[in-house]
Design a protein around this motif. Structure first.
Motif, mmCIF file in Angstrom:
data_model
loop_
_atom_site.group_PDB
_atom_site.id
_atom_site.type_symbol
_atom_site.label_atom_id
_atom_site.label_comp_id
_atom_site.label_asym_id
_atom_site.label_seq_id
_atom_site.Cartn_x
_atom_site.Cartn_y
_atom_site.Cartn_z
ATOM 1 N N ARG A 231 -21.793 -37.940 86.583
ATOM 2 C CA ARG A 231 -21.432 -38.981 86.772
ATOM 3 C C ARG A 231 -22.332 -40.343 87.536
ATOM 4 O O ARG A 231 -22.714 -40.878 86.593
ATOM 5 N N GLU A 232 -23.230 -39.261 87.727
ATOM 6 C CA GLU A 232 -24.386 -40.522 88.381
ATOM 7 C C GLU A 232 -26.199 -40.431 87.567
ATOM 8 O O GLU A 232 -27.034 -41.118 87.617
ATOM 9 N N VAL A 233 -25.702 -39.930 86.597
ATOM 10 C CA VAL A 233 -26.817 -39.945 85.407
ATOM 11 C C VAL A 233 -26.915 -41.088 84.929
ATOM 12 O O VAL A 233 -26.616 -41.498 84.159
ATOM 13 N N ASP A 234 -28.654 -41.668 84.930
ATOM 14 C CA ASP A 234 -28.965 -42.221 83.925
ATOM 15 C C ASP A 234 -28.218 -43.948 85.002
ATOM 16 O O ASP A 234 -27.981 -45.058 84.358
ATOM 17 N N GLY A 235 -28.531 -43.783 86.354
ATOM 18 C CA GLY A 235 -27.939 -44.599 86.700
ATOM 19 C C GLY A 235 -25.803 -45.890 86.579
ATOM 20 O O GLY A 235 -25.826 -46.322 86.932
ATOM 21 N N GLY A 236 -25.678 -44.392 85.663
ATOM 22 C CA GLY A 236 -24.180 -45.303 85.787
ATOM 23 C C GLY A 236 -23.876 -43.491 84.905
ATOM 24 O O GLY A 236 -23.752 -42.012 84.586
ATOM 25 N N ILE A 237 -22.451 -43.972 84.597
ATOM 26 C CA ILE A 237 -21.461 -42.927 83.972
ATOM 27 C C ILE A 237 -21.601 -43.051 82.285
ATOM 28 O O ILE A 237 -21.214 -43.305 81.201
ATOM 29 N N ALA A 238 -22.559 -41.650 81.958
ATOM 30 C CA ALA A 238 -23.206 -41.389 80.402
ATOM 31 C C ALA A 238 -22.281 -40.584 79.475
ATOM 32 O O ALA A 238 -21.994 -38.839 80.346
ATOM 33 N N TRP A 239 -21.136 -41.300 79.558
ATOM 34 C CA TRP A 239 -20.200 -40.077 79.126
ATOM 35 C C TRP A 239 -20.002 -38.974 78.440
ATOM 36 O O TRP A 239 -19.437 -38.071 77.946
ATOM 37 N N ASN A 240 -20.728 -39.367 77.610
ATOM 38 C CA ASN A 240 -21.295 -38.387 76.107
ATOM 39 C C ASN A 240 -22.263 -37.164 77.091
ATOM 40 O O ASN A 240 -21.449 -36.313 76.863
ATOM 41 N N VAL A 241 -22.516 -37.330 77.661
ATOM 42 C CA VAL A 241 -23.954 -36.214 78.781
ATOM 43 C C VAL A 241 -22.241 -35.597 79.918
ATOM 44 O O VAL A 241 -21.877 -34.759 79.641
ATOM 45 N N LEU A 242 -21.693 -36.637 80.666
ATOM 46 C CA LEU A 242 -20.687 -35.631 80.913
ATOM 47 C C LEU A 242 -19.692 -34.613 79.926
ATOM 48 O O LEU A 242 -19.057 -34.168 80.139
ATOM 49 N N MET A 243 -19.071 -35.605 78.872
ATOM 50 C CA MET A 243 -17.937 -34.408 78.098
ATOM 51 C C MET A 243 -19.508 -33.322 77.629
ATOM 52 O O MET A 243 -18.376 -32.512 77.888
ATOM 53 N N ALA A 244 -20.604 -33.297 77.648
ATOM 54 C CA ALA A 244 -21.702 -31.925 77.085
ATOM 55 C C ALA A 244 -20.902 -31.529 78.454
ATOM 56 O O ALA A 244 -20.789 -29.838 78.077
ATOM 57 N N GLY A 245 -20.872 -31.636 79.567
ATOM 58 C CA GLY A 245 -21.038 -30.741 81.105
ATOM 59 C C GLY A 245 -19.834 -30.333 80.817
ATOM 60 O O GLY A 245 -19.463 -28.295 80.915
ATOM 61 N N ASN A 246 -18.773 -30.254 80.887
ATOM 62 C CA ASN A 246 -16.623 -29.800 80.653
ATOM 63 C C ASN A 246 -16.910 -29.197 79.439
ATOM 64 O O ASN A 246 -16.292 -28.138 79.798
ATOM 65 N N MET A 247 -17.564 -29.459 78.185
ATOM 66 C CA MET A 247 -17.872 -28.053 77.619
ATOM 67 C C MET A 247 -18.560 -27.021 77.983
ATOM 68 O O MET A 247 -18.318 -26.221 78.483
ATOM 69 N N ILE A 248 -19.818 -26.971 78.973
ATOM 70 C CA ILE A 248 -20.325 -25.649 79.839
ATOM 71 C C ILE A 248 -18.972 -25.143 80.108
ATOM 72 O O ILE A 248 -18.823 -24.105 80.306
ATOM 73 N N LEU A 249 -18.232 -26.019 80.884
ATOM 74 C CA LEU A 249 -17.355 -25.201 82.084
ATOM 75 C C LEU A 249 -16.334 -24.867 81.366
ATOM 76 O O LEU A 249 -15.399 -23.494 81.941
ATOM 77 N N VAL A 250 -15.950 -25.530 80.015
ATOM 78 C CA VAL A 250 -15.112 -25.101 79.361
ATOM 79 C C VAL A 250 -15.698 -23.909 78.600
ATOM 80 O O VAL A 250 -13.912 -23.104 78.007
ATOM 81 N N LEU A 251 -16.346 -23.741 78.386
ATOM 82 C CA LEU A 251 -16.636 -22.475 76.763
ATOM 83 C C LEU A 251 -16.200 -21.269 77.862
ATOM 84 O O LEU A 251 -15.722 -20.242 76.772
ATOM 85 N N PRO A 252 -17.116 -20.876 78.724
ATOM 86 C CA PRO A 252 -16.041 -19.351 79.705
ATOM 87 C C PRO A 252 -14.765 -19.042 79.665
ATOM 88 O O PRO A 252 -13.912 -17.474 78.779
#
Length: 274
Positions: A231-252
């Motif tokens: 949520r702190e990336v690029d000084g605000g909520i970058a939803w695309n990066v946040l969702m990519a991170g959640n994809m990394i979390l969900v994949l396993p």
């Protein structure tokens, strides 16, 4: 005949609606993870990105020590699972096949613990971990979950369905109890064990509250805490990066579920949990 056909049709429509409700957030997460930041903010929203941005995943992964978070999550989830198997299997076997004083009372006491939320007991557990000097370590995330009342219940129900004659035959061959558990009970209860393992793995892999309470440094933090920092990336909520991170979390979790789905179906269809 028409009534039966109409009932099946309504049942099918209902199932499709339920699938859509549960699938919608997941599909939206996948779509957003490949979008540009501008596309995530457009209205009406677009389901299919104009261009698939794979850099979102690289940006999410490189935003912190994600490999460390990933490794911590894996060690914690697998470590908890190993300890739970070491405790719930003998406990379930004792409750299912032995007669001893206070058996009903102790089993009821075990079931009562299912009604106690973790947020209610975290303070005494926190103080206990502190007195042992293991706060901000992986042990503080593993030891409080070394057993599972839900696992004992599931496994006990499965063990109770094993014919007593089978166990008596093994005892007549002078098989020790540990061998009966390993050679007879566990193979029969394999679908239930795999189902419980999946539930446990998902629960602790996604756990946010406990690592937040028990850790203070990146050395012991897990993947869900790392995802929250996006949520702190690029000084605000970058939803695309946040969702990519959640994809990394969900994949396993998706990979584990893919390989375990047949065993889960067998656990509920053939073995049955009463």
């Amino acid at each position: 005949m028409k009534t039966s056909y109409l009932g099946k049709l309504l049942n099918g429509i209902g199932l499709i609606l339920i699938v859509c409700v549960f699938a919608f957030p997941f599909v939206w997460m996948i779509s957003t993870s490949f979008k540009t930041l501008g596309e995530t903010l457009t209205f009406p929203p677009k389901w299919i990105p104009e261009q698939f941005i794979w850099e979102n995943f690289t940006k999410a992964w490189n935003s912190g020590p994600f490999f460390k978070y990933f490794l911590n999550s894996l060690v914690v989830s697998v470590g908890i699972l190993i300890l739970q198997f070491l405790t719930i299997i003998p406990a379930a076997y004792a409750f299912a096949r032995y007669r001893f004083a206070g058996k009903t009372f102790f089993f009821a006491l075990t079931m009562i613990t299912l009604m106690i939320p973790g947020q209610l007991i975290f303070l005494p557990v926190y103080l206990q971990m502190s007195s042992w000097g293991i706060l901000d370590t992986l042990w503080a995330l593993i030891l409080p979950f070394a057993s599972s009342a839900f696992g004992i219940f599931m496994l006990r129900q499965s063990f109770m369905q094993v014919p007593e004659e089978l166990l008596e035959a093994a005892r007549l061959d002078e098989a020790p109890e540990w061998k009966i558990i390993l050679k007879i009970m566990i193979p029969i209860a394999k679908p239930v064990l795999i189902t419980f393992a999946l539930f446990s793995f998902i629960s602790h892999w996604n756990d946010y509250f406990w690592p937040l309470v028990m850790t203070t440094s990146d050395a012991a933090r897990t993947l869900p805490l790392g995802i929250s920092k996006l949520r702190e990336v690029d000084g605000g909520i970058a939803w695309n990066v946040l969702m990519a991170g959640n994809m990394i979390l969900v994949l396993p979790i998706l990979i584990v579920f893919f390989f375990a789905q047949r065993q889960i179906i067998r656990a509920f269809v053939y073995t049955g949990v009463k």
